[in-house]
Design a protein around this motif. Structure first.
Motif, mmCIF file in Angstrom:
data_model
loop_
_atom_site.group_PDB
_atom_site.id
_atom_site.type_symbol
_atom_site.label_atom_id
_atom_site.label_comp_id
_atom_site.label_asym_id
_atom_site.label_seq_id
_atom_site.Cartn_x
_atom_site.Cartn_y
_atom_site.Cartn_z
ATOM 1 N N GLU B 16 28.862 -9.426 23.607
ATOM 2 C CA GLU B 16 28.369 -10.158 24.785
ATOM 3 C C GLU B 16 27.298 -11.143 24.372
ATOM 4 N N ILE B 17 27.355 -12.338 24.956
ATOM 5 C CA ILE B 17 26.314 -13.318 24.657
ATOM 6 C C ILE B 17 25.089 -12.969 25.491
ATOM 7 N N GLU B 18 23.932 -12.890 24.844
ATOM 8 C CA GLU B 18 22.712 -12.546 25.582
ATOM 9 C C GLU B 18 21.863 -13.757 25.890
ATOM 10 N N GLU B 19 21.911 -14.766 25.010
ATOM 11 C CA GLU B 19 21.040 -15.923 25.221
ATOM 12 C C GLU B 19 21.621 -17.139 24.519
ATOM 13 N N ILE B 20 21.519 -18.281 25.166
ATOM 14 C CA ILE B 20 21.900 -19.535 24.512
ATOM 15 C C ILE B 20 20.760 -20.517 24.737
ATOM 16 N N THR B 21 20.252 -21.067 23.652
ATOM 17 C CA THR B 21 19.221 -22.094 23.793
ATOM 18 C C THR B 21 19.702 -23.349 23.064
ATOM 19 N N LYS B 33 26.763 -7.494 19.507
ATOM 20 C CA LYS B 33 28.050 -6.931 19.076
ATOM 21 C C LYS B 33 27.932 -5.437 19.321
ATOM 22 N N LYS B 34 28.693 -4.990 20.302
ATOM 23 C CA LYS B 34 28.501 -3.600 20.715
ATOM 24 C C LYS B 34 29.099 -2.632 19.695
ATOM 25 N N ALA B 35 28.444 -1.494 19.616
ATOM 26 C CA ALA B 35 28.922 -0.488 18.659
ATOM 27 C C ALA B 35 30.301 0.008 19.095
ATOM 28 N N ARG B 36 31.264 0.038 18.159
ATOM 29 C CA ARG B 36 32.612 0.556 18.459
ATOM 30 C C ARG B 36 32.707 2.019 18.032
ATOM 31 N N LYS B 115 25.372 1.317 15.538
ATOM 32 C CA LYS B 115 24.461 0.800 16.574
ATOM 33 C C LYS B 115 24.910 -0.600 16.973
ATOM 34 N N ASP B 116 24.491 -1.013 18.166
ATOM 35 C CA ASP B 116 24.732 -2.407 18.566
ATOM 36 C C ASP B 116 24.061 -3.314 17.545
#
Ligand code: SF4
Ligand code: SF4
Ligand SMILES: [Zn+2]
Lengths: 47, 597
Positions: B16-21, B33-36, B115-116
């Protein structure tokens, strides 16, 4: 913060009460004539 | 699949994108990048883990019509083809409560300690292809969706007839697990509705139903298929032929949308009551199953995407393109492109066309390595800037920076500026100059407008994209309206500074009208909110000065609203007639004296 104000349509003169939040602008339309020239009256003017 | 294998494409699935600047050419993106809990390289997708996992959950991808385990592959063609553990479903990893999957995993791919990860990327452009959602048919209670098991949605039909489903594509009636003898398809569920649902056409449902009927007839020619519709929209290449073919194979089409569905308790069959609008008669039809052709809606997380990339949303909730005809791929923010249903409902072909366009627009920019900036941008005059920072607060694109503490003048990233002019209108120190729409140019237009017989003219500021378009359409459509209006075009109504309004009144304007796009259509994200705030302040100030606030009008007129433009022109002309010469002169006197002070 949203507050209760009197709106006045500057085209047809119709007034009505509603909530108004200066920080969160919303598109307004006169319920009577459909104009967008709807003015939130300053406190004390519309009561 | 191709994307997954491409050497130059890095796919970050389950992220998931958390921030774009940043801005065009220089975006900085933070991705979670979530832990699988499964090493995606080591996993061979043998599926041994699934056999031993004790947790059974509804499979979201199959709308809960099938089940999955806590360790699963989201869907058959998922890339990467590797399992993942939903830790909310798993019996626990800290401490390990079950561990069955790790025991049977030969390649030792299970990693309960994963971990993420936060990845930071620098990218030049972004393409938004976040897709769409479907509308919930329970808002139309007459169809008794969820109450009657044999009423299903078109999406459920897709799953029930899909090769991944337990029946391997054989459609069975939910209540008796038999192939149904008759099926009704009800079109436009949640679409083209003024009150319940959405006013727009969802674009894909007619052809989807035609495809479904052909599928059914191919496998079970004996099934009686009937489609209830308002009108069939088969406008793409080869679509009319498919529609005809479906009629040739025996699909019946009845023009009319059922008003009611009632279940026969014994047979569980469904009785539809409908007004056949071709014959004008009320009819009743009985079917073993009903498929509701549900409409398309924007994804619920559209707002998050909008916030991350400072995009605009149209009134229907989909993301807005720069121009619906001339620039249908670019988002209003430079370096951002839209593809597929995030922009509007569309079929696969149109999505592929738009996605190809977006990819080539992105590639053109990246390979050039530089961008042509808009000719109409704002420019700081450093000597006049007081570093107050108001412009920073109002710029919809975050194009301006200023160090308020150090009092260093504002600076504008021209590549990010779109030229709405809001900063120029709000700066109280005249420290911003709008190229091609400078204060001097606009003041000169007002001067010219009121050189002769000012009392006969209405000064109109119209924004380029909407109101000016509405005026243009009114002209093209030969609509009649009074000739008293004189239009000054600005790119955005946000450009109309207070001083322009005062100047017009000082020059003898009986009435001033500011018109812009409807809030949902603003081409500069939300610049027109500042217009409204400014007009509200002007009304208050006019009243304080003894000038009738009515003489300043505000209207939101879209490019399609030629009728509204005409109506407003009549209204402002009526208003103009109420303003006497004495009133105009008094206003001129008040404002000139004030200026002289
Ligand atoms: S609003 Fe004007 S004075 Fe204030 S920081 Fe911006 S440019 Fe400078
Ligand atoms: S013109 Fe508009 S986009 Fe450009 S810097 Fe000013 S407020 Fe931002
Ligand atoms: Zn009104």
């Amino acid at each position: 913060m949203a507050e209760e104000v009197t709106f006045k349509c500057l085209r047809c003169g119709y007034t009505y009460k509603g909530t108004y939040d200066r920080k969160v602008p919303e598109e307004r339309e006169c319920p009577k004539c459909g104009s967008n020239s709807v003015r939130p009256l300053p406190k004390g003017k519309g009561d | 699949m191709d994307v997954g294998r491409h050497p130059k494409i890095k796919l970050l699935a389950y992220s998931e994108i958390e921030e774009i600047t940043g801005y065009i050419g220089n975006f900085h993106v933070k991705v979670r990048k979530k832990a699988r809990y499964v090493d995606e390289i080591a996993c061979t997708a043998c599926g041994e883990c699934v056999k031993v996992c004790p947790v059974v959950k509804p499979d979201e991808h199959q709308l809960g019509l099938a089940t999955r385990k806590a360790i699963y592959i989201p869907f058959a063609q998922a890339v990467p083809a590797s399992y993942l553990i939903d830790m909310e479903d798993c019996l626990g990893n800290n401490p390990i409560a079950c561990g069955a999957c790790a025991e049977v995993c030969d390649p030792r791919a299970i990693d309960y300690d994963q971990k993420d990860e936060i990845l930071e990327l620098d990218v030049g452009v972004a393409i938004v292809a976040t897709g769409m959602d479907v509308c919930d048919p329970t808002i139309l209670d007459e169809y008794r969706y969820t109450k009657y098991e044999n009423v299903i949605t078109s999406w459920e039909f897709e799953i029930l007839t899909g090769p991944g489903y337990v029946t391997r594509g054989e459609l069975l009636r939910p209540t008796d697990r038999k192939v149904p003898k008759s099926i009704a398809f009800v079109q436009c569920v949640g679409s083209r509705a003024e009150r319940r649902g959405n006013p727009y056409c969802s674009n894909i449902c007619c052809m989807n139903t035609i495809k479904d009927t052909l599928y059914l007839k191919e496998h079970h020619p004996e099934i009686d298929c009937t489609v209830f519709y308002m009108d069939i929209r088969a406008f793409g290449k080869g679509y009319e032929e498919l529609y005809k073919r479906s009629k040739e194979v025996g699909v019946k089409y009845i023009r009319g949308i059922p008003g009611d569905i009632v279940e026969d308790r014994k047979t569980r069959n469904l009785v539809l009551t409908v007004e056949n609008t071709t014959t004008g008669k009320i009819q009743r039809h009985e079917f073993e199953m009903v498929v509701l052709s549900i409409g398309v809606i924007p994804r619920p997380d559209t707002e998050t995407v909008q916030r991350l990339l400072t995009l605009s949303k149209a009134a229907d909730g989909f993301l807005m393109e720069t121009h619906y005809q001339l620039n249908p791929i670019d988002a209003p923010t430079g370096g951002v492109f839209l593809a597929g249903c995030c922009e509007s409902p569309k079929d696969i072909k149109a999505s592929v066309i738009q996605a190809s366009g977006a990819a080539s627009r992105a590639e053109t920019l990246l390979s050039a390595g530089k961008v042509k900036v808009e000719a109409i941008t704002s420019e700081v005059i450093p000597d006049l800037c007081k570093a107050c920072g108001i412009c920073v607060d109002v710029c919809p694109y975050g194009s301006i920076t200023v160090d308020r503490k150090a009092k260093t003048p504002a600076s504008i990233v021209e590549a990010a500026c779109k030229g709405c002019g809001t900063c120029g209108a709000e700066c109280r120190f005249d420290a911003l100059r709008m190229r091609h729409f400078t204060d001097d140019q606009i003041i000169a237009m007002i001067d010219a407008m009121f050189e002769e017989r000012p009392e006969e003219k209405v000064c109109i500021f119209a924004c380029n994209w909407c109101s000016y378009g509405g005026a243009d359409l009114a002209g093209l459509s030969r609509m009649q309206y009074p000739p008293s209006g004189r239009v000054i075009r600005t790119m955005c109504s946000g450009r109309v500074a207070e001083k322009f309004v005062w100047h017009a009144f000082r020059k003898g304007a009986p009435v001033v009208l500011i018109s812009g796009c409807h809030f949902a259509d603003c081409h500069y994200i939300d610049a027109n909110r500042w217009t409204q705030k400014r007009v509200e302040k002007l009304w208050d100030k006019m009243e304080q000065k003894g000038i009738r606030p009515e003489r300043l009008q505000l209207e939101w007129i879209s490019a399609a609203e030629a009728v509204k433009w005409t109506r407003v022109m009549h209204a402002v002309e009526e208003l103009r007639k109420t303003v006497t010469r004495e009133e105009i002169e008094e206003t001129m006197r008040i404002l000139s004296e004030e200026k002289g002070k």
